[in-house]
Scaffold this active site. Structure first.
Site, mmCIF file in Angstrom:
data_model
loop_
_atom_site.group_PDB
_atom_site.id
_atom_site.type_symbol
_atom_site.label_atom_id
_atom_site.label_comp_id
_atom_site.label_asym_id
_atom_site.label_seq_id
_atom_site.Cartn_x
_atom_site.Cartn_y
_atom_site.Cartn_z
ATOM 1 N N ARG A 66 0.833 -1.208 0.000
ATOM 2 C CA ARG A 66 0.000 0.000 0.000
ATOM 3 C C ARG A 66 0.865 1.254 0.000
ATOM 4 N NH1 ARG A 66 -5.081 -1.628 0.317
ATOM 5 N NH2 ARG A 66 -5.431 -3.571 1.469
ATOM 6 N N ASP A 67 0.460 2.232 -0.806
ATOM 7 C CA ASP A 67 1.157 3.521 -0.835
ATOM 8 C C ASP A 67 0.942 4.234 0.497
ATOM 9 O OD1 ASP A 67 2.102 5.560 -3.396
ATOM 10 O OD2 ASP A 67 1.645 6.464 -1.449
ATOM 11 N N ILE A 68 1.989 4.851 1.001
ATOM 12 C CA ILE A 68 1.936 5.508 2.312
ATOM 13 C C ILE A 68 1.060 6.773 2.275
ATOM 14 C CG2 ILE A 68 3.917 7.070 2.096
ATOM 15 C CD1 ILE A 68 4.859 5.963 4.838
ATOM 16 N N ASN A 94 5.062 6.781 -13.391
ATOM 17 C CA ASN A 94 5.682 8.075 -13.664
ATOM 18 C C ASN A 94 7.143 7.863 -14.044
ATOM 19 O OD1 ASN A 94 3.396 9.707 -13.010
ATOM 20 N ND2 ASN A 94 3.789 9.337 -10.846
ATOM 21 N N VAL A 123 10.419 8.340 -6.589
ATOM 22 C CA VAL A 123 11.210 7.183 -6.161
ATOM 23 C C VAL A 123 11.778 6.530 -7.418
ATOM 24 C CG1 VAL A 123 11.208 4.976 -4.947
ATOM 25 C CG2 VAL A 123 9.749 6.843 -4.117
ATOM 26 N N HIS A 146 8.065 1.523 -10.534
ATOM 27 C CA HIS A 146 6.868 1.081 -9.815
ATOM 28 C C HIS A 146 5.632 1.450 -10.605
ATOM 29 C CE1 HIS A 146 8.010 5.114 -8.454
ATOM 30 N NE2 HIS A 146 6.716 5.360 -8.286
ATOM 31 N N HIS A 174 1.691 2.285 -10.033
ATOM 32 C CA HIS A 174 0.606 2.598 -9.115
ATOM 33 C C HIS A 174 -0.655 1.882 -9.607
ATOM 34 C CE1 HIS A 174 2.590 6.329 -7.406
ATOM 35 N NE2 HIS A 174 3.251 6.234 -8.551
HETATM 36 P P1 5GP Z 1 6.168 8.396 -7.714
HETATM 37 O O1 5GP Z 1 5.865 9.804 -7.271
HETATM 38 O O2 5GP Z 1 7.655 8.146 -7.801
HETATM 39 O O3 5GP Z 1 5.425 7.977 -8.956
HETATM 40 O O4 5GP Z 1 5.573 7.464 -6.571
HETATM 41 C C1 5GP Z 1 6.225 7.181 -5.377
HETATM 42 C C2 5GP Z 1 5.170 6.766 -4.409
HETATM 43 O O5 5GP Z 1 5.813 6.148 -3.313
HETATM 44 C C3 5GP Z 1 4.341 7.916 -3.854
HETATM 45 O O6 5GP Z 1 2.965 7.735 -4.174
HETATM 46 C C4 5GP Z 1 4.613 7.865 -2.352
HETATM 47 O O7 5GP Z 1 3.478 8.171 -1.573
HETATM 48 C C5 5GP Z 1 5.087 6.444 -2.145
HETATM 49 N N1 5GP Z 1 5.998 6.285 -1.013
HETATM 50 C C6 5GP Z 1 7.075 7.063 -0.696
HETATM 51 N N2 5GP Z 1 7.696 6.604 0.409
HETATM 52 C C7 5GP Z 1 7.001 5.496 0.805
HETATM 53 C C8 5GP Z 1 7.164 4.592 1.894
HETATM 54 O O8 5GP Z 1 8.071 4.702 2.742
HETATM 55 N N3 5GP Z 1 6.260 3.582 1.993
HETATM 56 C C9 5GP Z 1 5.239 3.428 1.077
HETATM 57 N N4 5GP Z 1 4.408 2.384 1.281
HETATM 58 N N5 5GP Z 1 5.064 4.267 0.030
HETATM 59 C C10 5GP Z 1 5.926 5.300 -0.104
#
Ligand code: 5GP
Length: 114
Positions: free
Chosen positions: A29-31, A87, A96, A100, A102
């Site tokens: 799950r996303d945080i 992304n 990140v 990944h 979503h």
């Molecule tokens: P991006 O912005 O790179 O497409 O997505 C990165 C996602 O990782 C974001 O939606 C963010 O909320 C999630 N995220 C960042 N740090 C953590 C974490 O420590 N744990 C979890 N479960 N999700 C995280």
């Protein structure tokens, strides 16, 4: 290459709520959820983004989409629908740098791309 938060989740250094795993893929799950259901699917082998994955590790895409499909069927989120987003880079807002996908579901989703 910089160690990312997702590698720390993979090796158990950082806790997360894992919802799916197989030999190649895990999902958690996303945080900061952007929908009622907001999951992140990653491959156990690192790439930085979906472009690098497509160029050098295209099999990872099949592994990840297979995992998403399996999870969607088992959980039933495919019935009302879901969105898969990845992304790549600065303009898309990638934060990140570990590939990944979503998966958003559980309620009607807003339009995106604005
Ligand atoms: P991006 O912005 O790179 O497409 O997505 C990165 C996602 O990782 C974001 O939606 C963010 O909320 C999630 N995220 C960042 N740090 C953590 C974490 O420590 N744990 C979890 N479960 N999700 C995280």
């Amino acid at each position: 290459m910089q160690v990312t938060i997702f590698e720390k989740i993979l090796n158990g250094e950082i806790k997360s709520e894992i919802v799916y795993q197989d030999k190649k893929v895990i999902a958690f799950r996303d945080i900061m959820p952007q929908a009622k259901i907001h999951l992140l699917f990653i491959h156990r082998e690192k790439t930085v983004n979906a472009v690098e994955l497509g160029l050098n590790n295209a099999q990872h895409a099949a592994d990840i989409f297979s995992a998403i499909a399996q999870y969607a069927k088992e959980s039933g989120i495919d019935r009302d629908g879901l969105r898969i987003v990845t992304n790549v880079g600065r303009h898309a807002g990638q934060t990140v740098f570990y590939t990944h996908f979503h998966v958003l579901a559980g309620e009607p989703l807003r339009t995106f791309g604005a």
